[in-house]
Design a protein around this motif. Sequence first.
Motif, PDB file in Angstrom:
ATOM      1  N   GLY A 101       0.795  -1.214   0.000  1.00 17.56           N
ATOM      2  CA  GLY A 101       0.000   0.000   0.000  1.00 17.56           C
ATOM      3  C   GLY A 101       0.830   1.269   0.000  1.00 17.56           C
ATOM      4  O   GLY A 101       0.302   2.359   0.132  1.00 17.56           O
ATOM      5  N   ARG A 102       2.124   1.109  -0.147  1.00 15.89           N
ATOM      6  CA  ARG A 102       2.985   2.291  -0.223  1.00 15.89           C
ATOM      7  C   ARG A 102       2.558   3.172  -1.378  1.00 15.89           C
ATOM      8  O   ARG A 102       2.134   2.651  -2.393  1.00 15.89           O
ATOM      9  CB  ARG A 102       4.412   1.860  -0.526  1.00 15.89           C
ATOM     10  CG  ARG A 102       5.213   1.504   0.646  1.00 15.89           C
ATOM     11  CD  ARG A 102       6.530   0.995   0.128  1.00 15.89           C
ATOM     12  NE  ARG A 102       7.287   0.398   1.194  1.00 15.89           N
ATOM     13  CZ  ARG A 102       7.947   1.106   2.104  1.00 15.89           C
ATOM     14  NH1 ARG A 102       7.966   2.402   2.034  1.00 15.89           N
ATOM     15  NH2 ARG A 102       8.589   0.499   3.065  1.00 15.89           N
ATOM     16  N   PRO A 103       2.740   4.483  -1.232  1.00 15.93           N
ATOM     17  CA  PRO A 103       2.496   5.344  -2.388  1.00 15.93           C
ATOM     18  C   PRO A 103       3.352   4.892  -3.565  1.00 15.93           C
ATOM     19  O   PRO A 103       4.493   4.449  -3.368  1.00 15.93           O
ATOM     20  CB  PRO A 103       2.919   6.725  -1.918  1.00 15.93           C
ATOM     21  CG  PRO A 103       3.042   6.646  -0.446  1.00 15.93           C
ATOM     22  CD  PRO A 103       3.184   5.229  -0.063  1.00 15.93           C
ATOM     23  N   GLY A 104       2.769   4.962  -4.757  1.00 13.77           N
ATOM     24  CA  GLY A 104       3.424   4.401  -5.936  1.00 13.77           C
ATOM     25  C   GLY A 104       4.784   4.973  -6.249  1.00 13.77           C
ATOM     26  O   GLY A 104       5.612   4.307  -6.867  1.00 13.77           O
ATOM     27  N   TRP A 105       5.048   6.230  -5.827  1.00 14.31           N
ATOM     28  CA  TRP A 105       6.312   6.839  -6.268  1.00 14.31           C
ATOM     29  C   TRP A 105       7.487   6.433  -5.398  1.00 14.31           C
ATOM     30  O   TRP A 105       8.602   6.835  -5.650  1.00 14.31           O
ATOM     31  CB  TRP A 105       6.187   8.357  -6.290  1.00 14.31           C
ATOM     32  CG  TRP A 105       5.751   8.935  -5.000  1.00 14.31           C
ATOM     33  CD1 TRP A 105       6.537   9.173  -3.924  1.00 14.31           C
ATOM     34  CD2 TRP A 105       4.440   9.338  -4.626  1.00 14.31           C
ATOM     35  NE1 TRP A 105       5.789   9.680  -2.907  1.00 14.31           N
ATOM     36  CE2 TRP A 105       4.496   9.806  -3.298  1.00 14.31           C
ATOM     37  CE3 TRP A 105       3.214   9.344  -5.296  1.00 14.31           C
ATOM     38  CZ2 TRP A 105       3.383  10.276  -2.628  1.00 14.31           C
ATOM     39  CZ3 TRP A 105       2.109   9.819  -4.621  1.00 14.31           C
ATOM     40  CH2 TRP A 105       2.198  10.271  -3.310  1.00 14.31           C
ATOM     41  N   GLU A 106       7.233   5.626  -4.357  1.00 13.08           N
ATOM     42  CA  GLU A 106       8.378   5.163  -3.562  1.00 13.08           C
ATOM     43  C   GLU A 106       9.071   4.034  -4.309  1.00 13.08           C
ATOM     44  O   GLU A 106       8.466   3.364  -5.131  1.00 13.08           O
ATOM     45  CB  GLU A 106       7.887   4.731  -2.179  1.00 13.08           C
ATOM     46  CG  GLU A 106       7.381   5.932  -1.417  1.00 13.08           C
ATOM     47  CD  GLU A 106       7.194   5.684   0.063  1.00 13.08           C
ATOM     48  OE1 GLU A 106       7.605   4.630   0.529  1.00 13.08           O
ATOM     49  OE2 GLU A 106       6.631   6.562   0.711  1.00 13.08           O
ATOM     50  N   PRO A 107      10.348   3.804  -4.022  1.00 14.73           N
ATOM     51  CA  PRO A 107      11.138   2.896  -4.868  1.00 14.73           C
ATOM     52  C   PRO A 107      10.524   1.506  -4.988  1.00 14.73           C
ATOM     53  O   PRO A 107      10.211   0.852  -4.004  1.00 14.73           O
ATOM     54  CB  PRO A 107      12.475   2.811  -4.142  1.00 14.73           C
ATOM     55  CG  PRO A 107      12.516   3.952  -3.231  1.00 14.73           C
ATOM     56  CD  PRO A 107      11.140   4.419  -2.973  1.00 14.73           C
ATOM     57  N   ALA A 108      10.347   1.074  -6.225  1.00 17.77           N
ATOM     58  CA  ALA A 108       9.706  -0.215  -6.467  1.00 17.77           C
ATOM     59  C   ALA A 108      10.588  -1.369  -6.010  1.00 17.77           C
ATOM     60  O   ALA A 108      10.095  -2.398  -5.559  1.00 17.77           O
ATOM     61  CB  ALA A 108       9.378  -0.349  -7.943  1.00 17.77           C
ATOM     62  N   GLY A 109      11.912  -1.169  -6.109  1.00 21.73           N
ATOM     63  CA  GLY A 109      12.811  -2.246  -5.709  1.00 21.73           C
ATOM     64  C   GLY A 109      12.663  -2.585  -4.240  1.00 21.73           C
ATOM     65  O   GLY A 109      12.701  -3.745  -3.850  1.00 21.73           O
ATOM     66  N   MET A 110      12.438  -1.557  -3.430  1.00 18.12           N
ATOM     67  CA  MET A 110      12.297  -1.767  -2.002  1.00 18.12           C
ATOM     68  C   MET A 110      11.012  -2.542  -1.716  1.00 18.12           C
ATOM     69  O   MET A 110      11.000  -3.474  -0.911  1.00 18.12           O
ATOM     70  CB  MET A 110      12.258  -0.404  -1.313  1.00 18.12           C
ATOM     71  CG  MET A 110      12.259  -0.453   0.173  1.00 18.12           C
ATOM     72  SD  MET A 110      12.283   1.216   0.822  1.00 18.12           S
ATOM     73  CE  MET A 110      10.723   1.853   0.268  1.00 18.12           C
ATOM     74  N   VAL A 111       9.921  -2.155  -2.413  1.00 19.00           N
ATOM     75  CA  VAL A 111       8.646  -2.853  -2.237  1.00 19.00           C
ATOM     76  C   VAL A 111       8.823  -4.325  -2.595  1.00 19.00           C
ATOM     77  O   VAL A 111       8.379  -5.225  -1.880  1.00 19.00           O
ATOM     78  CB  VAL A 111       7.578  -2.227  -3.150  1.00 19.00           C
ATOM     79  CG1 VAL A 111       6.294  -3.031  -3.076  1.00 19.00           C
ATOM     80  CG2 VAL A 111       7.324  -0.794  -2.766  1.00 19.00           C
ATOM     81  N   ARG A 112       9.513  -4.558  -3.679  1.00 17.77           N
ATOM     82  CA  ARG A 112       9.750  -5.913  -4.167  1.00 17.77           C
ATOM     83  C   ARG A 112      10.463  -6.749  -3.105  1.00 17.77           C
ATOM     84  O   ARG A 112      10.045  -7.847  -2.757  1.00 17.77           O
ATOM     85  CB  ARG A 112      10.632  -5.797  -5.411  1.00 17.77           C
ATOM     86  CG  ARG A 112      10.646  -6.936  -6.332  1.00 17.77           C
ATOM     87  CD  ARG A 112      11.521  -6.556  -7.516  1.00 17.77           C
ATOM     88  NE  ARG A 112      10.738  -6.028  -8.613  1.00 17.77           N
ATOM     89  CZ  ARG A 112      10.138  -6.819  -9.507  1.00 17.77           C
ATOM     90  NH1 ARG A 112      10.224  -8.113  -9.402  1.00 17.77           N
ATOM     91  NH2 ARG A 112       9.447  -6.310 -10.497  1.00 17.77           N
ATOM     92  N   GLU A 113      11.514  -6.163  -2.555  1.00 14.50           N
ATOM     93  CA  GLU A 113      12.336  -6.861  -1.566  1.00 14.50           C
ATOM     94  C   GLU A 113      11.517  -7.191  -0.324  1.00 14.50           C
ATOM     95  O   GLU A 113      11.448  -8.346   0.112  1.00 14.50           O
ATOM     96  CB  GLU A 113      13.509  -5.933  -1.209  1.00 14.50           C
ATOM     97  CG  GLU A 113      14.570  -6.528  -0.341  1.00 14.50           C
ATOM     98  CD  GLU A 113      15.454  -7.486  -1.128  1.00 14.50           C
ATOM     99  OE1 GLU A 113      16.024  -8.370  -0.500  1.00 14.50           O
ATOM    100  OE2 GLU A 113      15.537  -7.337  -2.378  1.00 14.50           O
ATOM    101  N   GLN A 114      10.844  -6.165   0.194  1.00 16.85           N
ATOM    102  CA  GLN A 114      10.087  -6.357   1.426  1.00 16.85           C
ATOM    103  C   GLN A 114       8.957  -7.345   1.229  1.00 16.85           C
ATOM    104  O   GLN A 114       8.773  -8.255   2.036  1.00 16.85           O
ATOM    105  CB  GLN A 114       9.507  -5.019   1.874  1.00 16.85           C
ATOM    106  CG  GLN A 114      10.344  -4.366   2.920  1.00 16.85           C
ATOM    107  CD  GLN A 114       9.716  -3.081   3.367  1.00 16.85           C
ATOM    108  OE1 GLN A 114       8.782  -2.570   2.752  1.00 16.85           O
ATOM    109  NE2 GLN A 114      10.234  -2.542   4.444  1.00 16.85           N
TER     110      GLN A 114
END
Lengths: 209, 245
Positions: A101-114
């Motif tokens: 649910g992070r805002p879309g403009w935050e780094p996608a790589g981090m979302v992927r990892e987490q």
Amino acid sequence: MDETFTLLPLQIDPSSKALSALSLPDLSSHLTTLNALHRTLLSLPSENHATPPAPLPSNPKRTAQIDKMRDQANSLLRKSSPASAQEAVKLYTYAIEMALGRPGWEPAGMVREQASVLFANRSQAYMAVQMWPEGASDAETSVGLKRVGNGKAWWRRGRCLMEMGRWEEARTWVKEGVEVEGGGEGAGELANLGKEIEAEMGRRGMVVG
Amino acid sequence: MVNWVGLAVPFAYVGILVGSLATFSSLYRKRKAASSASLEPWFPAHLQRNIYLSLLHLEPAPGQEKATPVPDSVLKAALLQRACEDIRRVLAVRSAKQPLSTLLQRGSVGDDLWQRFLRAEKEVEAELRDVVEEANALQSGWGQVIFQSANEMVNNAIIREKVAETQAKAKADRDWWDKERANIQSNFMKELDDADVSKGTTSASGNERPGSDEDAVLVEGGGPASSGSAAGKGGKGGKKRKGKK
């Protein structure tokens, strides 16, 4: 691009500032995402003036919150009772929702990892309460997010498939995992699981191709 | 004395020649311009751009004197969406360029396809510049980062789509497994009745694995996740894995 554009019959709600286009139903899905984005922009701290900040460095608050939830769930899972595993599933689910649910403009790589770690852990929790189908698809999601260096998730899906008696599927999955992981972390265990599956298949008189 | 009649013939010849050439040339050019103008655009209409520009030129709602002023934040959101679509287009153009030029060299595709492509490329470039200008006008300095943000947004959208796709499979799998398990269970109960094993009455816990009854009995004894040789391995692996990350 041409200096022209198509004027769309948009309406803006004076109080909520939500956009709509009553005469064009095709537009509604675009406008819904736009309105959602607008709300997220408004939720930014006021010194940003509703402009998304650069992707890096990212907001550490949410990461800390997710990590906290994950640690809680991990310690619940360590108790290895079905009730606490159920609780852990719930916590992981919240954490996953937060991570995605992070805002879309935050780094996608981090979302992927987490998200990949969270899905892998939730898969483990599902396995603890023997919900194999959910565990299998969580592990698959985790692998989909992070293919290399994710030996645990490869192993877990293999195990879940095995528990469901889908031997052939499990075998191909584990084989692929061993190829992807190479000599990385967890590759040995994956290879062991592969051998186990093949032995089991042999015992059941299935053809190991 | 000049023979006017005699001279008229070559002049008429030259006049007709030049006239027909001029007609041909103008016709040819017109046709070429028309055909290049009628080239289908590479991308469909840029909806996000239309939304953004429509917002700038918002008309008053029926029954209202003046249009509701659009707040900057709405414009920013619309511009961000526009930038996202631009990122998708840039990616599409980049990935299409190499294969398309190879195909063109081999003669597999026509020249007008290439023309369409080149035009699309130029359009995208102009569009990017336009967005940067608009962004800087809305908030000074935003032009430098808006495409970084948009890029992450596109990537994030892809991730979420993928997750939703794999997660959707869990539901179907669950249905299948419930059926499968009911099957196994009924078979198992039948076998139990035949063999009259008293221990098997707790089989409702759902530990069974498909396969022979011998396995199933082992599962009853062995607790979660394992049977036979798998028991030691599974238990060990599980414990080691827990809470590492």
